[in-house]
Design a protein around this motif. Structure first.
Motif, PDB file in Angstrom:
ATOM      1  N   GLY A  31       3.469   3.684   1.527  1.00  0.00           N
ATOM      2  CA  GLY A  31       3.188   5.004   1.235  1.00  0.00           C
ATOM      3  C   GLY A  31       2.510   5.015  -0.398  1.00  0.00           C
ATOM      4  O   GLY A  31       1.532   5.875  -0.555  1.00  0.00           O
ATOM      5  N   MET A  32       2.884   4.111  -1.044  1.00  0.00           N
ATOM      6  CA  MET A  32       2.329   4.188  -2.569  1.00  0.00           C
ATOM      7  C   MET A  32       0.919   3.541  -2.590  1.00  0.00           C
ATOM      8  O   MET A  32       0.054   4.020  -3.310  1.00  0.00           O
ATOM      9  CB  MET A  32       3.324   3.179  -3.137  1.00  0.00           C
ATOM     10  N   GLY A  33       0.882   2.546  -1.743  1.00  0.00           N
ATOM     11  CA  GLY A  33      -0.550   2.174  -1.490  1.00  0.00           C
ATOM     12  C   GLY A  33      -1.640   2.880  -0.839  1.00  0.00           C
ATOM     13  O   GLY A  33      -2.674   3.103  -1.568  1.00  0.00           O
ATOM     14  N   GLN A  34      -1.206   3.877   0.046  1.00  0.00           N
ATOM     15  CA  GLN A  34      -1.988   4.931   0.385  1.00  0.00           C
ATOM     16  C   GLN A  34      -2.442   5.872  -0.837  1.00  0.00           C
ATOM     17  O   GLN A  34      -3.733   6.232  -1.096  1.00  0.00           O
ATOM     18  CB  GLN A  34      -1.518   5.840   1.397  1.00  0.00           C
ATOM     19  N   GLN A  35      -1.544   6.451  -1.406  1.00  0.00           N
ATOM     20  CA  GLN A  35      -1.868   7.336  -2.586  1.00  0.00           C
ATOM     21  C   GLN A  35      -2.599   6.685  -3.744  1.00  0.00           C
ATOM     22  O   GLN A  35      -3.153   7.284  -4.394  1.00  0.00           O
ATOM     23  CB  GLN A  35      -0.478   7.891  -3.013  1.00  0.00           C
ATOM     24  N   ALA A  36      -2.226   5.363  -4.171  1.00  0.00           N
ATOM     25  CA  ALA A  36      -2.612   4.834  -5.274  1.00  0.00           C
ATOM     26  C   ALA A  36      -4.334   4.553  -4.964  1.00  0.00           C
ATOM     27  O   ALA A  36      -5.016   4.367  -5.708  1.00  0.00           O
ATOM     28  CB  ALA A  36      -2.101   3.530  -5.543  1.00  0.00           C
ATOM     29  N   GLY A  37      -4.718   4.263  -3.802  1.00  0.00           N
ATOM     30  CA  GLY A  37      -6.067   4.084  -3.381  1.00  0.00           C
ATOM     31  C   GLY A  37      -6.679   2.966  -4.078  1.00  0.00           C
ATOM     32  O   GLY A  37      -6.246   1.848  -4.255  1.00  0.00           O
ATOM     33  N   THR A  38      -7.612   3.445  -4.851  1.00  0.00           N
ATOM     34  CA  THR A  38      -8.533   2.204  -5.655  1.00  0.00           C
ATOM     35  C   THR A  38      -7.601   1.687  -6.834  1.00  0.00           C
ATOM     36  O   THR A  38      -8.108   0.673  -7.438  1.00  0.00           O
ATOM     37  CB  THR A  38      -9.950   2.832  -6.325  1.00  0.00           C
ATOM     38  N   ASN A  39      -6.679   2.526  -7.508  1.00  0.00           N
ATOM     39  CA  ASN A  39      -5.727   1.952  -8.412  1.00  0.00           C
ATOM     40  C   ASN A  39      -4.676   1.235  -7.920  1.00  0.00           C
ATOM     41  O   ASN A  39      -3.476   1.089  -8.625  1.00  0.00           O
ATOM     42  CB  ASN A  39      -5.361   3.268  -9.122  1.00  0.00           C
ATOM     43  N   ILE A  40      -4.657   0.674  -6.723  1.00  0.00           N
ATOM     44  CA  ILE A  40      -3.759   0.116  -5.924  1.00  0.00           C
ATOM     45  C   ILE A  40      -3.251  -1.196  -7.046  1.00  0.00           C
ATOM     46  O   ILE A  40      -1.885  -1.404  -7.044  1.00  0.00           O
ATOM     47  CB  ILE A  40      -4.082  -0.440  -4.728  1.00  0.00           C
ATOM     48  N   TRP A  41      -3.928  -2.059  -7.580  1.00  0.00           N
ATOM     49  CA  TRP A  41      -3.401  -3.255  -8.344  1.00  0.00           C
ATOM     50  C   TRP A  41      -2.623  -2.903  -9.433  1.00  0.00           C
ATOM     51  O   TRP A  41      -1.698  -3.555  -9.949  1.00  0.00           O
ATOM     52  CB  TRP A  41      -4.633  -4.032  -8.629  1.00  0.00           C
ATOM     53  N   GLU A  42      -3.213  -1.769 -10.132  1.00  0.00           N
ATOM     54  CA  GLU A  42      -2.393  -1.401 -11.382  1.00  0.00           C
ATOM     55  C   GLU A  42      -1.260  -0.657 -10.949  1.00  0.00           C
ATOM     56  O   GLU A  42      -0.197  -1.117 -11.716  1.00  0.00           O
ATOM     57  CB  GLU A  42      -3.549  -0.201 -11.786  1.00  0.00           C
ATOM     58  N   THR A  43      -1.023   0.032 -10.021  1.00  0.00           N
ATOM     59  CA  THR A  43       0.072   0.426  -9.530  1.00  0.00           C
ATOM     60  C   THR A  43       0.945  -0.324  -9.101  1.00  0.00           C
ATOM     61  O   THR A  43       2.136  -0.538  -9.464  1.00  0.00           O
ATOM     62  CB  THR A  43      -0.085   1.555  -8.168  1.00  0.00           C
ATOM     63  N   MET A  44       0.364  -1.473  -8.375  1.00  0.00           N
ATOM     64  CA  MET A  44       1.393  -2.538  -7.718  1.00  0.00           C
ATOM     65  C   MET A  44       2.026  -3.343  -8.829  1.00  0.00           C
ATOM     66  O   MET A  44       3.029  -4.071  -8.790  1.00  0.00           O
ATOM     67  CB  MET A  44       0.554  -3.333  -6.768  1.00  0.00           C
ATOM     68  N   THR A 258      -5.658   0.247   2.321  1.00  0.00           N
ATOM     69  CA  THR A 258      -6.842   0.229   2.960  1.00  0.00           C
ATOM     70  C   THR A 258      -6.752   0.907   4.510  1.00  0.00           C
ATOM     71  O   THR A 258      -7.542   0.882   5.323  1.00  0.00           O
ATOM     72  CB  THR A 258      -7.151  -1.205   3.584  1.00  0.00           C
ATOM     73  N   SER A 259      -5.679   1.570   4.617  1.00  0.00           N
ATOM     74  CA  SER A 259      -5.324   2.451   5.871  1.00  0.00           C
ATOM     75  C   SER A 259      -5.749   3.694   6.040  1.00  0.00           C
ATOM     76  O   SER A 259      -5.846   4.332   7.249  1.00  0.00           O
ATOM     77  CB  SER A 259      -3.697   2.275   6.303  1.00  0.00           C
ATOM     78  N   VAL A 260      -6.258   4.363   4.918  1.00  0.00           N
ATOM     79  CA  VAL A 260      -6.603   5.794   5.062  1.00  0.00           C
ATOM     80  C   VAL A 260      -7.786   6.096   5.925  1.00  0.00           C
ATOM     81  O   VAL A 260      -7.689   7.156   6.607  1.00  0.00           O
ATOM     82  CB  VAL A 260      -6.869   6.415   3.593  1.00  0.00           C
ATOM     83  N   VAL A 261      -8.640   5.173   5.967  1.00  0.00           N
ATOM     84  CA  VAL A 261      -9.965   5.571   6.737  1.00  0.00           C
ATOM     85  C   VAL A 261      -9.531   5.463   8.181  1.00  0.00           C
ATOM     86  O   VAL A 261      -9.979   6.165   9.007  1.00  0.00           O
ATOM     87  CB  VAL A 261     -11.175   4.493   6.300  1.00  0.00           C
ATOM     88  N   GLY A 262      -8.597   4.388   8.629  1.00  0.00           N
ATOM     89  CA  GLY A 262      -8.226   4.243  10.055  1.00  0.00           C
ATOM     90  C   GLY A 262      -7.301   5.319  10.532  1.00  0.00           C
ATOM     91  O   GLY A 262      -7.360   5.686  11.553  1.00  0.00           O
ATOM     92  N   ILE A 263      -6.268   5.653   9.770  1.00  0.00           N
ATOM     93  CA  ILE A 263      -4.977   6.518  10.133  1.00  0.00           C
ATOM     94  C   ILE A 263      -5.061   7.796   9.360  1.00  0.00           C
ATOM     95  O   ILE A 263      -4.216   8.610   9.749  1.00  0.00           O
ATOM     96  CB  ILE A 263      -3.626   5.667  10.268  1.00  0.00           C
ATOM     97  N   GLY A 264      -5.833   8.138   8.384  1.00  0.00           N
ATOM     98  CA  GLY A 264      -5.721   9.167   7.472  1.00  0.00           C
ATOM     99  C   GLY A 264      -4.590   9.303   6.695  1.00  0.00           C
ATOM    100  O   GLY A 264      -3.764   8.212   6.670  1.00  0.00           O
ATOM    101  N   MET A 265      -4.556  10.209   5.667  1.00  0.00           N
ATOM    102  CA  MET A 265      -3.460  10.213   4.716  1.00  0.00           C
ATOM    103  C   MET A 265      -2.280  10.846   5.398  1.00  0.00           C
ATOM    104  O   MET A 265      -2.166  11.804   5.977  1.00  0.00           O
ATOM    105  CB  MET A 265      -3.636  11.146   3.613  1.00  0.00           C
ATOM    106  N   GLN A 266      -1.044   9.825   5.346  1.00  0.00           N
ATOM    107  CA  GLN A 266       0.197  10.338   5.943  1.00  0.00           C
ATOM    108  C   GLN A 266       0.938  10.948   4.894  1.00  0.00           C
ATOM    109  O   GLN A 266       1.066  10.544   3.573  1.00  0.00           O
ATOM    110  CB  GLN A 266       0.683   8.931   6.597  1.00  0.00           C
ATOM    111  N   GLU A 267       2.044  11.302   5.230  1.00  0.00           N
ATOM    112  CA  GLU A 267       3.217  12.281   4.394  1.00  0.00           C
ATOM    113  C   GLU A 267       4.152  11.116   3.862  1.00  0.00           C
ATOM    114  O   GLU A 267       4.806  11.539   3.030  1.00  0.00           O
ATOM    115  CB  GLU A 267       3.861  13.143   5.263  1.00  0.00           C
ATOM    116  N   SER A 268       4.424   9.939   4.748  1.00  0.00           N
ATOM    117  CA  SER A 268       5.494   9.002   4.302  1.00  0.00           C
ATOM    118  C   SER A 268       4.924   7.846   4.578  1.00  0.00           C
ATOM    119  O   SER A 268       4.072   7.407   5.286  1.00  0.00           O
ATOM    120  CB  SER A 268       6.655   9.314   4.612  1.00  0.00           C
ATOM    121  N   GLY A 269       5.756   6.809   3.849  1.00  0.00           N
ATOM    122  CA  GLY A 269       5.404   5.217   4.209  1.00  0.00           C
ATOM    123  C   GLY A 269       5.842   4.924   5.393  1.00  0.00           C
ATOM    124  O   GLY A 269       5.240   3.909   6.071  1.00  0.00           O
TER     125      GLY A 269
END
Length: 450
Positions: A31-44, A258-269
């Motif tokens: 879930g964090m990966g979806q919301q962080a998007g391009t900031n995934i590595w800083e967040t990770m 990288t999943s937002v394009v394929g499955i859209g933004m989801q409510e939970s991990g």
């Protein structure tokens, strides 16, 4: 190190990884990966510090301290504090929150997709009850023989778990659904700190002080009892566990980003994992994910029940380990049937209270020899940490219960946001803890000098 010891620490490390890797370890990075998007590595990076780094430090800290258990380590503050903190921690990550959550998450991700979207509440409750009977029966069977955990989990369950996880995450890494999207508002600024807070949700830093006792007992059963060889094996096992945790987190977080394009933004991990598995493998993906979640959650449940049983047997020896296992299994079973959302709702405030106190104890364990192990340093450091930890727990509970903005806790919260560094990021306890540590060291030196 001979081949037998190498095999021992690898198997023990894999067991420790499996004990750590449960419900939150799957849900939060996805879930964090979806919301962080391009900031995934800083967040990770922030997530890895609290989700993998702190558990490693917790494991090493107990081994380094030479303490028999968490109560003895926390008892350096005061005897009563050691008991109170240990009981609160064991109950929080055991039968009250974390253990029931392992069953409910396993059900929500592994079973619900097969029941369909239009399943009635009564059927869902019946299915959850039946699943919990099976889940906790397995957990009980594995928990009654703690001496066999390395063989059953470290040598069997964990390799199977890692292979199945690898099938999903490596496929997602080789064929991502698309490029990471722009981060949500929450992750546009302060992504690193947000990642650190998300790492709290795994509960692994708390669990490290509990699971390390299982590791120590397993190492003793191998015939290793001296301090230095014991610490070496504990450290190596911790590195194996933390290394696998970090690796899996990175892959799952990247899959989410990288999943937002394929499955859209989801409510939970949980939804991210379910839909991603379906995207790559169709109906087989649901089966694959169900296996991953069941094995991950079952191994964690076993570790939590075992750890709680061993500790409370020492605390209340009138009840045997076997009886404590039965008690904690039944309590977890009962609370699991309340549902996942209710468990999470009540667990988060407790986590916000316990995490700062846990980190403080871990740091003090490493600094123990530097300040001469003076009790006053332990007391002042915890005294500095406690008020903000209590406030964080109070504020979180107030928000989850729908409290108003004009309440006293929110007024204090507003004042501290404007005056206390790091408070708005959820790390307001850090400066008071450091101040308490410094004051304790000064007082200890002053008293010694006089």
């Amino acid at each position: 190190m001979n081949n037998q010891n190498k095999s021992a620490f690898v198997a023990t490390g894999l067991m420790l990884f499996a004990l750590f890797f449960g419900a939150g370890n799957l849900i939060f990075p996805a879930g964090m990966g979806q919301q962080a998007g391009t900031n995934i590595w800083e967040t990770m990076l922030g997530f890895l510090i609290t989700g993998a780094g702190l558990p490693l430090l917790g494991v090493i800290a107990v081994g380094y301290s030479g303490s028999r258990d968490l109560q003895e380590l926390a008892g350096r503050v005061a005897k009563w504090y050691g008991i109170a903190f240990s009981v609160a921690l064991y109950l929080a990550i055991g039968p009250l929150f974390a253990t029931p959550r392992t069953a409910t998450v396993s059900f929500e991700i592994g079973v619900m997709p097969f029941l369909g979207d239009n399943v009635s509440d009564s059927l869902k409750s019946t299915a959850l009850f039946g699943f919990c009977v099976f889940f906790f029966a397995c957990a009980y069977w594995l928990s009654v023989s703690p001496g066999k955990l390395v063989d059953r989990i470290g040598k069997i369950l964990t390799p199977v778990l890692l292979i199945v996880i690898a099938i999903l995450v490596i496929t997602a890494a080789i064929s991502p659904m698309g490029a990471p999207q722009a981060p949500t508002e929450t992750y546009q600024t302060g992504a690193f700190a947000k990642g650190m807070i998300e790492g709290y949700g795994t509960m692994d830093a708390l669990a490290s002080l509990v699971f390390v006792i299982i590791v120590i007992n397993a190492i003793r059963d191998m015939g290793v009892t001296e301090y230095k060889p014991m610490l070496s094996l504990i450290t190596r096992a911790g590195l194996v566990a933390a290394g696998f945790l970090a690796l899996v987190y990175i892959f799952i977080g990247y899959m989410g980003a990288t999943s937002v394009v394929g499955i859209g933004m989801q409510e939970s991990g949980a939804a991210v994992l379910s839909k991603s598995a379906g995207h790559y493998f169709g109906h087989f993906g649901k089966i694959l994910l169900a296996i991953i979640v069941f094995l991950a959650c079952l191994s964690t449940a076993v570790g939590l029940i075992t750890a709680c049983g061993e500790y409370f047997e020492r605390l209340v020896p009138k009840l045997s380990y076997h009886k404590w296992v039965i008690i904690f299994t039944l309590i977890s079973f009962a609370l699991a049937n309340v549902g996942l959302s209710a468990i999470i709702k009540f667990s988060v405030p407790v986590l916000m209270l316990l995490y700062p106190l846990t980190v403080a104890i871990i740091v003090l364990a490493f600094l123990h020899n530097i300040f001469g192990g003076k009790q006053i340093v332990y007391i002042t450091t915890i005294a500095g940490t406690m008020p903000i930890a209590l406030l964080d727990g109070w504020k979180t509970a107030h928000g989850m219960l729908g409290g108003g903005e004009d309440a006293l806790v929110m007024q204090i919260d507003t004042a501290l946001k404007a005056s206390l560094p790091f408070y708005s990021s959820g790390l307001g306890w850090v400066l008071p803890a450091v101040a308490g540590l410094v004051i304790g060291v000064v007082l200890s030196k002053t008293v010694a000098k006089n």
